[in-house]
Motif scaffolding. Sequence first.
Motif, mmCIF file in Angstrom:
data_model
loop_
_atom_site.group_PDB
_atom_site.id
_atom_site.type_symbol
_atom_site.label_atom_id
_atom_site.label_comp_id
_atom_site.label_asym_id
_atom_site.label_seq_id
_atom_site.Cartn_x
_atom_site.Cartn_y
_atom_site.Cartn_z
ATOM 1 N N ASP A 244 0.695 -1.431 -0.106
ATOM 2 C CA ASP A 244 0.186 0.135 0.204
ATOM 3 C C ASP A 244 0.884 1.152 -0.237
ATOM 4 O O ASP A 244 0.207 2.626 -0.598
ATOM 5 C CB ASP A 244 -1.388 0.152 0.957
ATOM 6 C CG ASP A 244 -0.604 -1.000 2.288
ATOM 7 O OD1 ASP A 244 0.722 -1.658 2.416
ATOM 8 O OD2 ASP A 244 -1.397 -0.880 3.511
ATOM 9 N N GLU B 14 -6.014 6.356 -0.491
ATOM 10 C CA GLU B 14 -6.592 5.487 0.403
ATOM 11 C C GLU B 14 -6.587 4.362 0.478
ATOM 12 O O GLU B 14 -7.341 3.535 -1.064
ATOM 13 C CB GLU B 14 -7.732 6.325 0.684
ATOM 14 C CG GLU B 14 -9.384 6.536 0.333
ATOM 15 C CD GLU B 14 -10.646 6.798 1.308
ATOM 16 O OE1 GLU B 14 -10.490 7.278 2.218
ATOM 17 O OE2 GLU B 14 -11.584 6.047 -0.098
ATOM 18 N N CYS C 178 -10.364 -3.759 4.970
ATOM 19 C CA CYS C 178 -8.859 -3.648 5.235
ATOM 20 C C CYS C 178 -8.278 -3.099 3.739
ATOM 21 O O CYS C 178 -6.884 -2.958 3.066
ATOM 22 C CB CYS C 178 -7.594 -4.581 5.423
ATOM 23 S SG CYS C 178 -7.668 -6.039 4.978
ATOM 24 N N LYS D 144 -4.544 3.982 6.617
ATOM 25 C CA LYS D 144 -4.990 3.929 5.119
ATOM 26 C C LYS D 144 -4.958 4.811 4.526
ATOM 27 O O LYS D 144 -5.735 4.242 3.548
ATOM 28 C CB LYS D 144 -6.189 2.814 5.777
ATOM 29 C CG LYS D 144 -6.003 1.890 6.539
ATOM 30 C CD LYS D 144 -5.552 0.385 7.058
ATOM 31 C CE LYS D 144 -6.028 -0.416 4.790
ATOM 32 N NZ LYS D 144 -5.325 -1.287 5.251
ATOM 33 N N LYS E 158 -6.487 3.572 11.112
ATOM 34 C CA LYS E 158 -7.374 2.257 11.721
ATOM 35 C C LYS E 158 -7.801 1.986 12.825
ATOM 36 O O LYS E 158 -7.057 2.550 13.424
ATOM 37 C CB LYS E 158 -7.310 1.039 10.766
ATOM 38 C CG LYS E 158 -6.474 0.123 10.492
ATOM 39 C CD LYS E 158 -6.726 -1.244 10.077
ATOM 40 C CE LYS E 158 -5.178 -1.834 10.712
ATOM 41 N NZ LYS E 158 -5.911 -3.411 9.722
#
Lengths: 368, 368, 368, 368
Positions: free
Chosen positions: C237, C254, C287, D251, D307
């Motif tokens: 990510d 995001e 997630c 995130k 998160k």
Amino acid sequence: MNTFGNLFRVTSFGESHGPLIGGVIDGCPAGVTIDHSVVESFMSLRRPGSSNLVTQRCEDDHVEFVSGIMNGFSTGMPIAFVIRNKDHHTAHYDNLENCFRPGHADYTYHAKYHGFRDWRGGGRASARETAVRSVAGAIASMLLRPLGVEVCAFVSRVGRISMPRETESRYFSMDPIELRDRTICSEVRCPDFECSEQMTREIISAKADKDSVGGMVSCVVKGVPIGWGEPVYDKLDAMLAGAMLGINAVKGFEVGDGFLLSSMKGSDSNDWMYPFQDKFQSETNHCGGILGGISNGKDIIFRVAFKPTPTIAKPQMTIDINNHPIALDAKGRHDPAVVIRGVAVVESMAWITLADAFLMSKSSSPVE
Amino acid sequence: MNTFGNLFRVTSFGESHGPLIGGVIDGCPAGVTIDHSVVESFMSLRRPGSSNLVTQRCEDDHVEFVSGIMNGFSTGMPIAFVIRNKDHHTAHYDNLENCFRPGHADYTYHAKYHGFRDWRGGGRASARETAVRSVAGAIASMLLRPLGVEVCAFVSRVGRISMPRETESRYFSMDPIELRDRTICSEVRCPDFECSEQMTREIISAKADKDSVGGMVSCVVKGVPIGWGEPVYDKLDAMLAGAMLGINAVKGFEVGDGFLLSSMKGSDSNDWMYPFQDKFQSETNHCGGILGGISNGKDIIFRVAFKPTPTIAKPQMTIDINNHPIALDAKGRHDPAVVIRGVAVVESMAWITLADAFLMSKSSSPVE
Amino acid sequence: MNTFGNLFRVTSFGESHGPLIGGVIDGCPAGVTIDHSVVESFMSLRRPGSSNLVTQRCEDDHVEFVSGIMNGFSTGMPIAFVIRNKDHHTAHYDNLENCFRPGHADYTYHAKYHGFRDWRGGGRASARETAVRSVAGAIASMLLRPLGVEVCAFVSRVGRISMPRETESRYFSMDPIELRDRTICSEVRCPDFECSEQMTREIISAKADKDSVGGMVSCVVKGVPIGWGEPVYDKLDAMLAGAMLGINAVKGFEVGDGFLLSSMKGSDSNDWMYPFQDKFQSETNHCGGILGGISNGKDIIFRVAFKPTPTIAKPQMTIDINNHPIALDAKGRHDPAVVIRGVAVVESMAWITLADAFLMSKSSSPVE
Amino acid sequence: MNTFGNLFRVTSFGESHGPLIGGVIDGCPAGVTIDHSVVESFMSLRRPGSSNLVTQRCEDDHVEFVSGIMNGFSTGMPIAFVIRNKDHHTAHYDNLENCFRPGHADYTYHAKYHGFRDWRGGGRASARETAVRSVAGAIASMLLRPLGVEVCAFVSRVGRISMPRETESRYFSMDPIELRDRTICSEVRCPDFECSEQMTREIISAKADKDSVGGMVSCVVKGVPIGWGEPVYDKLDAMLAGAMLGINAVKGFEVGDGFLLSSMKGSDSNDWMYPFQDKFQSETNHCGGILGGISNGKDIIFRVAFKPTPTIAKPQMTIDINNHPIALDAKGRHDPAVVIRGVAVVESMAWITLADAFLMSKSSSPVE
């Protein structure tokens, strides 16, 4: 892979017999004056076809810049360029699709890439690729020359003919302009008239025998300030060694007195230092201008060993892709002594490496 | 900077006279069996103090692993370790705070870093740092040995005593276990009894003269499969050259016949290929197992030139930080011939470089 | 700088109004089938001029590959390509030589590079450069699609018109072929007919007001196996975030439920795991298919926020290079909503990033 | 992998329940004043145990520097440090050897590394690793603060409690010393008294429910000169995005008005420029201080979404390593809101990224 350098990064592309070769120079700061005649001088130093001692492949090597230059100055953007391939006679290499020339990379490329390869003229492994390095070397020189740096390489050995160390030493001390003039004037890129004559005869004799010869390039770099090179793994000499062994046909590298130092004593090989103005002077330069991987302000000296051109007209035993033995009778046009054109490539890779070391030293310079 | 490698990355830290030195090995795949006795064997090969031919600094070199290992296997996480410095007598180096030893990096570090430096025992430029490389080399060996790779280095020259090429060739062909045993048994790390005797005398004689000698390490790598090395800028020999010139006191590198090739003819230097099972065989190995920067499956052979230890007990002229001339009378404990311990460092850097080349070849392997 | 990626490396060059733009893809393994129609489909997805909702600059974007491909397969060598610039009307930008458009990079480039810049059409900062990324994305897709990976991006917001999360979720679950077909059919690259209609009106309305609008791209990646992403600094990510923020006009990223997670509770945001065959299943995917920076085998989901096109026909206050205030009345042809073409660039950068992660995971895979 | 940065490089090692964690900062120039109280302030900002709103694991986090510092100054050598793990109760995690916590990296590490993993306390995936980043951030701050750079992060959302944008904007404009004081005084790291109160209640309520909450961190960077960031792939915002998504539990990332820009019009989102002394001024800062990936001299503003802590005391369904379903009842000590300690990590990664951008801008600065 195909990018050289940390901050002054040269990416090369193109095959010997593809439509073009080219490169991208990333990291060259803005504001460098780009002089096309300098590029041309780098290209002409390495260009084949300049005498009957080198391959007769005749490329005009016109360099078309397509990015990164505006109004004659670099802009800080990637400087990209292409060079069209024109004089490639793929027919000469037809038998190479299925056969591996000894001393060449045909076999290793074939095996590593599972047969997916451009076999024409050696593809990426051809010395044709080094034209890209010459352009990048020219750009690097335009970045560094204003700082007073100068790089001069010349042939110091061809086969059995070796320039004596004292003679070599004399040329290392010579004014770089004069040294370059002498080198360019020599067909074998040797500044010493007597050696040059002998080397020429050595090459002609090898060519007559359908053979080739190896050789050595000596290189002196003047004007590098104290402090280039980043210990402990990006030492200036380590960077130079990696750059030089990355050149086609290069099999050895040494800095300063190099291998000779392995048979010397400490009392003979240390360079004593004496005060001189705000720096130091020394009568000797056994270390070749680099201590602990950092330039010490003296001339940087190194040598590069080239093997003989592997392609020769004599028949040689080898295998084909079906693993059958064959006797290979090489066609195509090749240098009887790659070392001659090696001078240009050594100089270019030295410029590129120094440009990289310079930019790294900028980022690592102490805070005020 | 202080990280070596692209995918098998070794980061080194610590100074000669600081509390500890250590390293981080990043990129070692999970599942490698970590055998502490292998680490110990690597450390003991390079450890000073093993005879009166090397420095008497006595470090037990206990390696404490602190990360990346679980239940005896690597986890794919960074393998980090520290080695405490114990036997450092900074007092011996007191005069070094203000004076630059000839042949050392004192001056260049002082100038590059504007005087901010740990001068004690040479700081980062000390050979002490190479203990980190030995640990990393040991880990690399544990990754590669299960693939059948073996690295053997030995001393082939000390000062005027040089092992003949035919003798060296015989040892290159020897079973690696036997070769290593012979090498370890020799105080000077030379597998040939006769040469070893002569080299020992050469070192003793130099030491008696308060002098030091240079030397050469020869290295053979067996079992590397075809296809390691990433052209055109991460050629396997270019990577090795960069690795070797990054070792303290190294001034030269050659692969295969190296500099000798520069005086040879093509008809003598090409390795002819003959069919052999599904590969090829050749009677010669002038190229040293690498063609076009890619391993060809034959033994990889290279040599590394070490200069004499610069620190000698004889007085030498140099300058201090005020640029005044002084005569330096070296204290401290030093190797009369760094080349002896160089064997371990050459082997370790070879393992590390090969591990990196292996991982790169995994990522560049053709799609099925 | 101008290279993206660690092992699958894309180097980009060329300016908006120079002779050509191009790129080099280094690290693509040999043996990948290169299908020009795939390249063409990537180019056509991003090509301006496809409707009156985007800029009317009309480039045919013919991609000429010049290196790295033989007989329709990649060879492991750098894949290089050039795209000629044809339809550039530098005259429209004449006033830009001396003036800095608000919301553009004119001022920062001018200041950073001390005035050395190609101001024509924004030079390197122009979205024209992203055509290079589309080609590289196409190549990456040809490497990964045979592994079962598929990337689908679409517009989920244009100005005030936002696709509801439940609707977006439905499209994320749709068969990727159908999803792509729907997306391509929409002028605004939104697979939902109703949203598409409203977004079109939003853009037409903005254009009529001589204004522009921002938007959001949602992206789903299917078929990524468990294990891509290299902690702790090359998390999948993190790599995607860096790739996306490197796209012109992108201001946010995001993954999974993203910013929404910041207002949620742990009991609502954890994805519970249940056994399923030899893997696991979960009813939710908060997630976004990545845990600890490593793909978990579920769909990878992320969103990218684009700001409105900064160039608008309305007059705006700005400064010129003499630091005088001026009112700028933009000419030239511009997208009223860059987000539409952003879909293609997001997809391409996703493919490139995934190809890089794939090659890294090959080198980091555990030993057998 | 485990190194972050191009020129200011942070390498991290160590696991949550191993003997120690540590790091190496390579590339920090010589001459930086190393003030241990600054390191201590960074450590105490992130240290758990500072209130009952965060985990009760109690580490004194004593940082032992072992390399790269001499007489209180950096020497240009790698700055290495270790932090002993003391208060780890591996027993609390015993059930984790065989079970995968939902929302954690247990499963992906297990699968990626074929079961070779340090499962104790999450190993490398634990937030314990971020202590290393705090030390590196402290060093980076000592490099940059003398240039006038200041970084201030604070919590702007916790679960349902969100600081209004106008309030956030007021704190962005506040003197950084005052802002930091207010932030440090708040148990939830929110400078606004009213928000802070509400956030505290939100966390206490979640904790009482055996639950956890997510949150958002807002960050302002002041004093960055024009010109940091290297287009087109090392844009400053791309570097920041990669840095932030590399933080555990993060995130989402946005710069300037971020996702809000996706629903805006160009006429509202461009920052008009007016002459001001030798630079420019603007009333708005929608772009967040970065245009074309290069800092424009205004405040750099970005937000990071966290998160909720995945570990909660409520039972959750998951699988074990035999792929059997189990209900997990978490033990161990955990933050009910990781976002609180996230403030310190966001600040540290921002400092590190900026230090890297600063060094890159030094090397890319135009020639004089």
